[in-house]
Write an enzyme that holds these catalytic residues in place. Structure first.
Site, PDB file in Angstrom:
ATOM      1  N   SER A   1      65.633  46.684  53.372  1.00 51.15           N
ATOM      2  CA  SER A   1      64.955  45.917  54.414  1.00 51.15           C
ATOM      3  C   SER A   1      65.314  44.435  54.272  1.00 51.15           C
ATOM      4  O   SER A   1      66.496  44.097  54.321  1.00 51.15           O
ATOM      5  CB  SER A   1      63.441  46.163  54.342  1.00 51.15           C
ATOM      6  OG  SER A   1      62.801  45.706  55.505  1.00 51.15           O
TER       7      SER A   1
ATOM      8  N   GLU B   1      63.253  55.412  60.744  1.00 51.81           N
ATOM      9  CA  GLU B   1      62.691  54.098  60.415  1.00 51.81           C
ATOM     10  C   GLU B   1      62.583  53.245  61.677  1.00 51.81           C
ATOM     11  O   GLU B   1      63.413  52.392  61.969  1.00 51.81           O
ATOM     12  CB  GLU B   1      63.493  53.389  59.326  1.00 51.81           C
ATOM     13  CG  GLU B   1      64.978  53.290  59.531  1.00 51.81           C
ATOM     14  CD  GLU B   1      65.639  52.675  58.313  1.00 51.81           C
ATOM     15  OE1 GLU B   1      64.938  52.140  57.440  1.00 51.81           O
ATOM     16  OE2 GLU B   1      66.861  52.733  58.227  1.00 51.81           O
TER      17      GLU B   1
ATOM     18  N   HIS C   1      60.920  54.085  57.203  1.00 47.00           N
ATOM     19  CA  HIS C   1      61.501  52.890  56.594  1.00 47.00           C
ATOM     20  C   HIS C   1      60.969  52.734  55.166  1.00 47.00           C
ATOM     21  O   HIS C   1      59.762  52.686  54.959  1.00 47.00           O
ATOM     22  CB  HIS C   1      61.118  51.676  57.450  1.00 47.00           C
ATOM     23  CG  HIS C   1      61.731  50.389  57.029  1.00 47.00           C
ATOM     24  ND1 HIS C   1      63.095  50.184  56.990  1.00 47.00           N
ATOM     25  CD2 HIS C   1      61.163  49.204  56.641  1.00 47.00           C
ATOM     26  CE1 HIS C   1      63.333  48.935  56.595  1.00 47.00           C
ATOM     27  NE2 HIS C   1      62.190  48.332  56.381  1.00 47.00           N
TER      28      HIS C   1
END
Length: 524
Positions: free
Chosen positions: A229, A343, A436
């Protein structure tokens, strides 16, 4: 008689030595390990029922507080004696880590300590001496540049270190403590730049690794940076930044980059960043940086909202990352990258009619082609397409194009994955699928920290993925004996490794949609 006596004594002495050596190795291994760093000696603790020593909370910079708020990290003050490093340092200032959506406590930082005094790193090592030169894995946490920390349970480095690498997790400032530009800050900077203090922290930690990791048994000439991320976005920034060049030798980017335009993570110009900084100062009724540095951290925190923005500052980033990559100005090193099947962040789904109307309005003459890739012939199909579209725009497209650029412009190999395993779930968690961050506990082989009712396939996948990652950290290639063959990425073939209930190489699912989105973006 004298000669015979001497022989008996010599034999007896040898037997005593052998018995002594035997008793030495049968005794419990020392529970602590001391390592001398450039700033002083640190003492780590042996993890129970393990051969790994953990050093938690090693300072790599002085606390960025007071006059050091919004300054490049300054080396820590050397210390005398031995510093016990058994506890994680404080997490950076951020909102309280309350569970939300699918993110339960194991994905979040501890509730305390949280502080501006946050520039610490952690080392997990199984090396028995400083001469081993084990490969080094440096982990950069996610959190949208607004939250995150090294103490999240799923980031524990013991399992990966047990497979022969040195694991390092590093901290950096987030929100308006890590990404805040202001004309006065630019003026006082020797580089004429402000706004990217979080990246300066990451670079300072990598410099610490270069100077100190050999003392822990690591090889400073074999360092892999990795993140997920915002950590993955950070990896792409570090690969583009000339200031970070030479501090690492391989890269792992999980779910996200800024290699191509991204609407959620932007990098405004220095002038725009300074303008935003002046607005924040006005909200805080501060007329100078001196006044801003005296305002309590809790008040500064209130001005941090949404997803963090970093700056094209002319120093860390001389130009936007997409420009640097498009012109070939990036670290040409082995790359492992990918994303997860589900995600997405969609909080209000459109029915099929509303989704079709959105397609017509946004994509105009291309709407028909768009709907072939993201169909909406029923409400259920429209919902699935909205998840896929959010995934592709926010995460997949940027990693996909990074692989394309590396494949065409670079000399180093790239390996792409697509994570499809839906962790076992009940109730509200079922709908999130392969969400995610879901892959992170598998990568770290840390399912013991992930509170789900796992099946044998999950443990097999965690073993497989951690093996792939460790092999890549060691050699720049994830393949190894007994593992399914993972082909290097070729832009023409488009093969990736599917990591899921069954893991195997296959053509990239949804590639047509990604190509459409990229083409549309280039034309608008």
């Amino acid at each position: 008689m004298k000669i015979q006596f001497q022989r008996v004594m010599h034999l007896s002495f040898c037997i005593v030595l052998l018995l002594s050596a035997s008793s030495l190795f049968s005794q419990p291994v020392n529970e602590r390990q001391e390592v001398r760093t450039q700033y002083g000696i640190v003492s780590g603790k042996k993890i129970a029922n393990s051969e790994i020593f953990a050093f938690r909370g090693i300072p790599f910079a002085s606390p960025p507080v007071g006059e050091l708020r919004w300054k490049a990290p300054v080396p820590p003050a050397p210390w005398q004696g031995v510093k016990i490093t058994d506890e994680f340092g404080p997490s950076p200032v951020q909102p309280a880590p309350d569970p939300f959506m699918v993110y339960t406590a194991e994905f979040l930082i501890p509730r305390s300590p949280i502080s501006e005094d946050c520039l610490y790193l952690n080392v997990w090592t199984g090396a028995k001496s400083s001469s081993e030169k084990r490969p080094v894995f440096v982990w950069i946490y996610g959190g949208g540049f607004m939250s995150g920390g090294t103490a999240c349970p799923i980031y524990d480095g013991e399992a990966l270190a047990g497979k022969g690498v040195i694991v390092v997790s590093i901290a950096y400032r987030v929100g308006n403590f890590g990404f805040f530009a202001h004309p006065e800050l630019t003026k006082e900077s020797p580089h004429g730049a402000s706004g990217n203090y979080g990246f300066m922290d990451q670079i300072a930690a990598l410099q610490w690794v270069q100077k100190n990791i050999s003392a822990f048994g690591g090889d400073p000439a074999n360092v892999t940076i990795a993140g997920q991320s915002a950590g993955s976005f950070s990896v792409s920034v570090l690969c583009a930044s000339p200031v970070a060049r030479g501090l690492f030798h391989k890269a792992i980017a999980q779910s996200g980059s800024v290699v191509v335009k991204n609407d959620r993570i932007t990098s405004p110009s220095l002038a725009n960043g300074e303008s935003e900084g002046l607005k924040i100062a006005e909200k805080l009724n501060a007329h100078s940086i001196s006044e801003l540095r005296k305002i309590p951290a809790e008040e500064i925190l209130k001005t941090s909202q949404g997803v963090g923005q970093f700056i094209t500052d002319g120093y860390i980033l001389p130009e936007p990352v997409p420009v640097l990559f498009a012109s070939g100005r990036f670290a040409d090193i082995p790359l492992l990258t990918g994303w997860n099947a589900d995600e997405a962040f969609v909080f209000e789904f459109k029915n099929k009619e509303a989704f079709q109307q959105m397609a017509a309005k946004e994509f105009k003459s291309g709407a028909t082609t768009f709907l072939k890739h993201y169909p909406a012939n029923s409400d259920e199909e429209a919902m699935a397409s909205q998840i896929a579209l959010s995934r592709d725009r926010t995460f997949a497209l940027s990693n996909y194009k990074w692989a394309d650029i590396q494949s065409v412009r670079g000399k180093s190999k790239t390996f792409v994955y697509y994570f499809t395993r839906k962790p076992p779930a009940t109730g509200e968690f079922v709908k999130w699928g392969a969400f995610h961050t879901a892959e992170v506990p598998y990568v770290f082989n840390n399912l013991k920290f992930f509170k789900r009712n796992f099946e044998p396939v999950d443990h097999q996948l965690a073993d497989l993925m951690s093996d792939y990652w460790v092999n890549f950290i060691k050699t720049g290639n994830p393949n190894g004996n007994g593992l399914p063959k993972w082909p290097s990425y070729d832009v023409k073939k488009g093969e990736v490794m599917i990591l899921g209930d069954k893991s195997a190489a296959a053509p990239l699912p949804g590639r047509g949609g990604l190509d459409f989105l990229y083409s549309d973006m280039q034309n608008n």
